[in-house]
Design a protein around this motif. Sequence first.
Motif, short mmCIF file in Angstrom:
data_model
loop_
_atom_site.label_atom_id
_atom_site.label_comp_id
_atom_site.label_asym_id
_atom_site.label_seq_id
_atom_site.Cartn_x
_atom_site.Cartn_y
_atom_site.Cartn_z
N TYR A 279 11.52 6.68 -4.50
CA TYR A 279 12.07 5.17 -4.35
C TYR A 279 12.77 4.89 -3.05
O TYR A 279 12.44 3.87 -2.56
CB TYR A 279 13.48 5.40 -5.44
N GLN A 280 13.38 5.75 -2.46
CA GLN A 280 13.90 5.52 -1.06
C GLN A 280 12.73 5.25 -0.01
O GLN A 280 12.88 4.66 0.83
CB GLN A 280 14.44 6.56 -0.51
N VAL A 281 11.59 5.94 -0.16
CA VAL A 281 10.46 6.07 0.85
C VAL A 281 9.94 4.43 0.56
O VAL A 281 9.95 3.85 1.52
CB VAL A 281 9.42 6.91 0.45
N ILE A 282 9.82 3.91 -0.73
CA ILE A 282 9.16 2.68 -0.75
C ILE A 282 10.47 1.75 -0.26
O ILE A 282 9.96 0.75 0.41
CB ILE A 282 8.97 2.66 -2.26
N LYS A 283 11.55 1.68 -0.61
CA LYS A 283 12.51 0.82 -0.35
C LYS A 283 12.78 0.82 1.23
O LYS A 283 12.62 -0.32 1.66
CB LYS A 283 14.02 1.35 -0.86
N GLU A 284 12.81 1.92 2.01
CA GLU A 284 12.85 1.97 3.30
C GLU A 284 11.65 1.36 3.98
O GLU A 284 11.89 0.55 5.13
CB GLU A 284 13.28 3.24 3.82
N GLU A 285 10.52 1.33 3.59
CA GLU A 285 9.40 0.75 3.99
C GLU A 285 9.29 -0.63 4.07
O GLU A 285 8.87 -1.51 4.98
CB GLU A 285 8.07 1.53 3.51
N GLN B 180 12.43 11.53 -13.33
CA GLN B 180 12.63 10.80 -11.96
C GLN B 180 11.59 9.71 -12.05
O GLN B 180 12.20 8.72 -11.32
CB GLN B 180 12.04 11.85 -10.96
N GLN B 181 10.42 9.81 -12.71
CA GLN B 181 9.55 8.66 -12.59
C GLN B 181 10.35 7.12 -13.17
O GLN B 181 10.20 6.25 -12.70
CB GLN B 181 8.41 8.82 -13.12
N ILE B 182 10.94 7.70 -14.30
CA ILE B 182 11.62 6.46 -15.07
C ILE B 182 12.79 5.90 -14.05
O ILE B 182 12.99 4.71 -14.10
CB ILE B 182 12.20 6.95 -16.36
N CYS B 183 13.48 6.58 -13.52
CA CYS B 183 14.70 6.20 -12.81
C CYS B 183 14.01 5.29 -11.63
O CYS B 183 14.65 4.20 -11.16
CB CYS B 183 15.39 7.32 -11.92
N ARG B 184 13.06 5.99 -10.88
CA ARG B 184 12.32 5.17 -9.86
C ARG B 184 11.82 3.81 -10.39
O ARG B 184 12.06 2.76 -9.74
CB ARG B 184 11.18 5.95 -9.32
N TRP B 185 11.17 3.74 -11.57
CA TRP B 185 10.84 2.68 -12.26
C TRP B 185 11.82 1.49 -12.52
O TRP B 185 11.57 0.35 -12.05
CB TRP B 185 9.91 3.03 -13.32
N LEU B 186 12.94 1.97 -13.00
CA LEU B 186 14.02 1.15 -13.26
C LEU B 186 14.96 0.52 -12.05
O LEU B 186 14.83 -0.79 -11.74
CB LEU B 186 15.07 1.94 -13.83
N LEU B 187 14.86 1.39 -11.05
CA LEU B 187 15.50 0.91 -9.74
C LEU B 187 14.44 -0.23 -8.82
O LEU B 187 14.76 -1.28 -8.18
CB LEU B 187 15.48 2.00 -8.73
N LEU B 188 13.29 0.26 -8.82
CA LEU B 188 12.22 -0.91 -8.28
C LEU B 188 12.11 -2.27 -9.01
O LEU B 188 12.18 -3.29 -8.36
CB LEU B 188 10.74 -0.02 -8.24
N ASN B 189 12.27 -2.24 -10.43
CA ASN B 189 12.52 -3.62 -11.08
C ASN B 189 13.55 -4.04 -10.96
O ASN B 189 13.47 -5.43 -10.57
CB ASN B 189 12.07 -3.30 -12.71
N LEU B 190 14.66 -3.48 -10.85
CA LEU B 190 16.08 -3.98 -10.49
C LEU B 190 16.10 -4.60 -9.18
O LEU B 190 16.71 -5.81 -8.99
CB LEU B 190 17.01 -3.05 -10.77
N LEU C 251 0.88 -1.14 0.08
CA LEU C 251 -0.07 -0.01 0.09
C LEU C 251 1.13 1.22 0.02
O LEU C 251 0.71 2.17 -0.68
CB LEU C 251 -0.93 -0.01 1.16
N THR C 252 2.17 1.18 0.69
CA THR C 252 3.04 2.29 0.82
C THR C 252 3.37 2.64 -1.00
O THR C 252 3.41 3.82 -1.24
CB THR C 252 4.09 2.05 1.69
N GLN C 253 3.84 1.61 -1.45
CA GLN C 253 4.15 1.69 -2.98
C GLN C 253 3.24 2.16 -3.74
O GLN C 253 3.40 3.05 -4.57
CB GLN C 253 4.66 0.33 -3.48
N ILE C 254 1.97 1.68 -3.25
CA ILE C 254 0.82 2.22 -4.46
C ILE C 254 0.41 3.68 -4.15
O ILE C 254 0.56 4.74 -4.98
CB ILE C 254 -0.44 1.42 -4.05
N ALA C 255 0.45 4.32 -2.83
CA ALA C 255 0.36 5.65 -2.58
C ALA C 255 1.36 6.30 -2.96
O ALA C 255 1.29 7.46 -3.39
CB ALA C 255 0.21 5.81 -0.91
N GLN C 256 2.66 6.06 -2.78
CA GLN C 256 3.88 6.55 -3.26
C GLN C 256 3.88 6.73 -4.47
O GLN C 256 4.42 7.85 -5.13
CB GLN C 256 5.23 6.02 -2.61
N LEU D 154 22.07 6.64 -10.61
CA LEU D 154 20.68 6.36 -10.90
C LEU D 154 19.61 6.65 -9.59
O LEU D 154 18.87 7.37 -9.82
CB LEU D 154 20.40 5.02 -11.42
N GLU D 155 20.21 6.28 -8.50
CA GLU D 155 19.40 6.58 -7.49
C GLU D 155 19.52 8.18 -7.07
O GLU D 155 18.30 8.64 -6.74
CB GLU D 155 19.99 5.67 -6.19
#
Length: 258
Positions: A222-228, A150-160, A133-138, A214-215
């Motif tokens: 990206y960091q909010v999602i990763k840390e949660e 920024q969106q594309i960098c976030r997307w690449l990092l989450l997939n990686l 839910l955090t990922q969806i909201a963020q 990239l980060e």
Amino acid sequence: MTAIPDLTKNKLLAALPEVELKRLQPHLKWVHLPRGHVLYESGSSVNYVYFPSTCVVSLQSQMSDGTAAEISVVGNEGVIGVPLFMGGRSTPSNAVVEIKGEAFQLNAPAVLEEFNRRGEVQNLLLLYTQALLTQIAQTAACYRHHSIDQQICRWLLLNLDRLHTRELMMTQEQIANSLGIRRESVTEVAVKLQKDKLIGYSRGRISVLNRAGLEHRACECYQVIKEEYARLLPPSSALKYATPTHPTHRLHHPPETI
């Protein structure tokens, strides 16, 4: 000879205590999921959950005109089919395989029986749901407030983060469809990232050359999602159990094209 699947390649399964995992084990099926395969559609009943091992699944919000936008991605850190054990049984989103690979499939009766024991399986699935839910909201906030770069960098990092590699097999058109943006916008960003030596891109293959860079280029989302995810979910255990009793099962679909 077929390779023996390793349950610990999915981080949720790897974090389960031995007793719970062994109860689920006879019901788990090892399935291959080709890119583009729809695990469930908007409004349909969710009859299985999937614990990805080497694939990545996109959860997409479907619009009335047929277009869709990605609201989250799920890989080896999670599970597909949250509406099943949360009681809804259906959802307005689609679940589509974004990057082909393998997953463990678990039928509804087995997951509900274990969830309703109110033990570690339930606890872990609820914690994962909060992280999702955090990922969806963020992601929703990201679409509204941050640049396409920024969106594309976030997307690449989450997939990686959800794969065991530094490369993605993904075309610019696929990225555009996932983010609900123009393909030309993706091309512009890809050129910039290549020029700055953050990524290499050729024939649908994206290679990360500078992860730290990239980060830095990505937005705070990206960091909010990763840390949660790191805060809520336990680290994978080193448990190595026997594999499911079912033989390897493959879903048959036409060969895909890149």
